[in-house]
Design a protein around this motif. Structure first.
Motif, short mmCIF file in Angstrom:
data_model
loop_
_atom_site.label_atom_id
_atom_site.label_comp_id
_atom_site.label_asym_id
_atom_site.label_seq_id
_atom_site.Cartn_x
_atom_site.Cartn_y
_atom_site.Cartn_z
N MET A 187 0.84 -1.18 0.00
CA MET A 187 0.00 0.00 0.00
C MET A 187 0.89 1.25 0.00
O MET A 187 1.87 1.33 0.73
CB MET A 187 -0.89 0.00 1.24
N ILE A 188 0.53 2.21 -0.82
CA ILE A 188 1.25 3.48 -0.91
C ILE A 188 0.42 4.55 -0.22
O ILE A 188 -0.79 4.65 -0.46
CB ILE A 188 1.46 3.90 -2.39
N THR A 189 1.05 5.33 0.62
CA THR A 189 0.37 6.48 1.20
C THR A 189 1.20 7.73 0.92
O THR A 189 2.44 7.67 0.90
CB THR A 189 0.16 6.34 2.73
N LEU A 190 0.53 8.82 0.65
CA LEU A 190 1.17 10.11 0.46
C LEU A 190 0.86 10.95 1.68
O LEU A 190 -0.31 11.17 2.01
CB LEU A 190 0.64 10.79 -0.80
N ARG A 191 1.91 11.41 2.34
CA ARG A 191 1.74 12.20 3.55
C ARG A 191 2.38 13.56 3.34
O ARG A 191 3.37 13.68 2.60
CB ARG A 191 2.40 11.50 4.74
N ALA A 205 6.15 9.91 -0.06
CA ALA A 205 5.45 8.65 -0.34
C ALA A 205 6.01 7.56 0.56
O ALA A 205 7.23 7.45 0.71
CB ALA A 205 5.62 8.28 -1.80
N HIS A 206 5.12 6.77 1.15
CA HIS A 206 5.48 5.66 2.04
C HIS A 206 4.93 4.38 1.46
O HIS A 206 3.88 4.38 0.82
CB HIS A 206 4.88 5.88 3.43
N GLN A 235 5.25 1.06 6.21
CA GLN A 235 5.05 2.41 5.68
C GLN A 235 6.33 3.24 5.77
O GLN A 235 6.37 4.32 6.33
CB GLN A 235 3.89 3.10 6.40
#
Length: 187
Positions: free
Chosen positions: A1-5, A57-58, A63
Motif C-alpha cells: 500500500m502506498i500512502t502520500l503524507r 510517499a510511504h 510504511q
C-alpha cells in the motif's frame, strides 16, 4: 500500500539518506556541482516554503518513506513545475509503479482544483528510469535540452503534463455564422 503524507523533515531525510544513485547524479547535474545527501536535502527543504504540493510517499507494511514529490509555481499563470526523488529505483520498482498510477489518476483532479493547466518536469537524459517513470505518470516528452551540469555537458529532457483542452461550446453568434458542409463561407 502506498500512502502520500504531507512533507515532514524526518521522513524526507530517510529518502535522501538512501537516495537512488542516478537521482543523486541528476541532482548534482542540476546544481552543476557535487553534493552530499545532506546538501541535497537542505536544497529540497528550502523549496517546501514555496511549493503548491509537497509530500513524502510511504510503502509497505511498515510504511517506510521511499520518495519525495514537490510541485511549485513557475511564474506563469496555470503552469507548475514538479520534481520527484526516490530511494533505489530497482529496490522500490513496484512502489514507484504504484505511485505513478496514483499520480496519473490524481493529477487531473489536483490540477483542476489548483487552477493548473500544465505541469513541467525535467529529467537527466542519462537517468535509466526517470523518462519511463514520467511517461507512466502521464507526462509527454517535449524536447532535449543541452547545457546543464558543471561544464554544460549534461543533457536534460523536458516533459510536460497538459490538462485536457476544454470542450469548445460555440457562442450564439459563432453558431449563427457557422457554415454547413458544402456551403461557401463567403456566400
Amino acid at each position: 500500500m502506498i500512502t502520500l503524507r504531507p512533507y515532514e523533515d524526518y521522513a524526507a531525510w530517510a529518502v535522501f539518506r538512501a537516495l537512488d544513485v542516478h537521482d543523486h547524479m541528476e541532482a548534482e547535474a542540476v546544481r552543476g556541482a557535487s553534493a552530499t545527501s545532506l546538501a541535497l536535502f537542505a536544497d529540497w527543504r528550502v523549496a517546501q516554503a514555496h511549493g503548491l504540493l509537497s509530500v513524502v510517499a510511504h510503502a509497505g507494511p511498515a510504511q517506510r518513506p521511499f520518495a519525495v514529490v514537490t510541485m511549485g509555481h513557475t511564474g506563469q499563470k496555470g503552469v507548475a513545475e514538479a520534481a520527484m526523488l526516490a530511494c533505489d529505483h530497482a529496490r522500490h520498482a513496484c512502489a514507484l509503479a504504484r505511485l505513478a498510477i496514483i499520480m496519473r489518476r490524481g493529477l487531473p483532479r489536483y490540477a483542476t482544483d489548483s487552477g493548473i493547466t500544465r505541469i513541467e518536469a525535467r529529467s537527466w537524459a542519462a537517468h535509466p528510469t526517470a523518462a519511463r517513470l514520467l511517461t507512466a505518470i502521464g507526462f509527454t516528452h517535449e524536447c532535449d535540452m543541452p547545457g546543464f551540469g558543471r561544464a554544460g555537458e549534461a543533457m536534460f529532457r523536458q516533459f510536460a503534463w497538459n490538462a485536457p483542452a476544454p470542450t469548445a461550446h460555440p457562442t450564439p453568434i459563432a453558431a449563427a455564422h457557422a457554415t454547413q458542409p458544402g456551403e461557401s463561407p463567403c456566400a
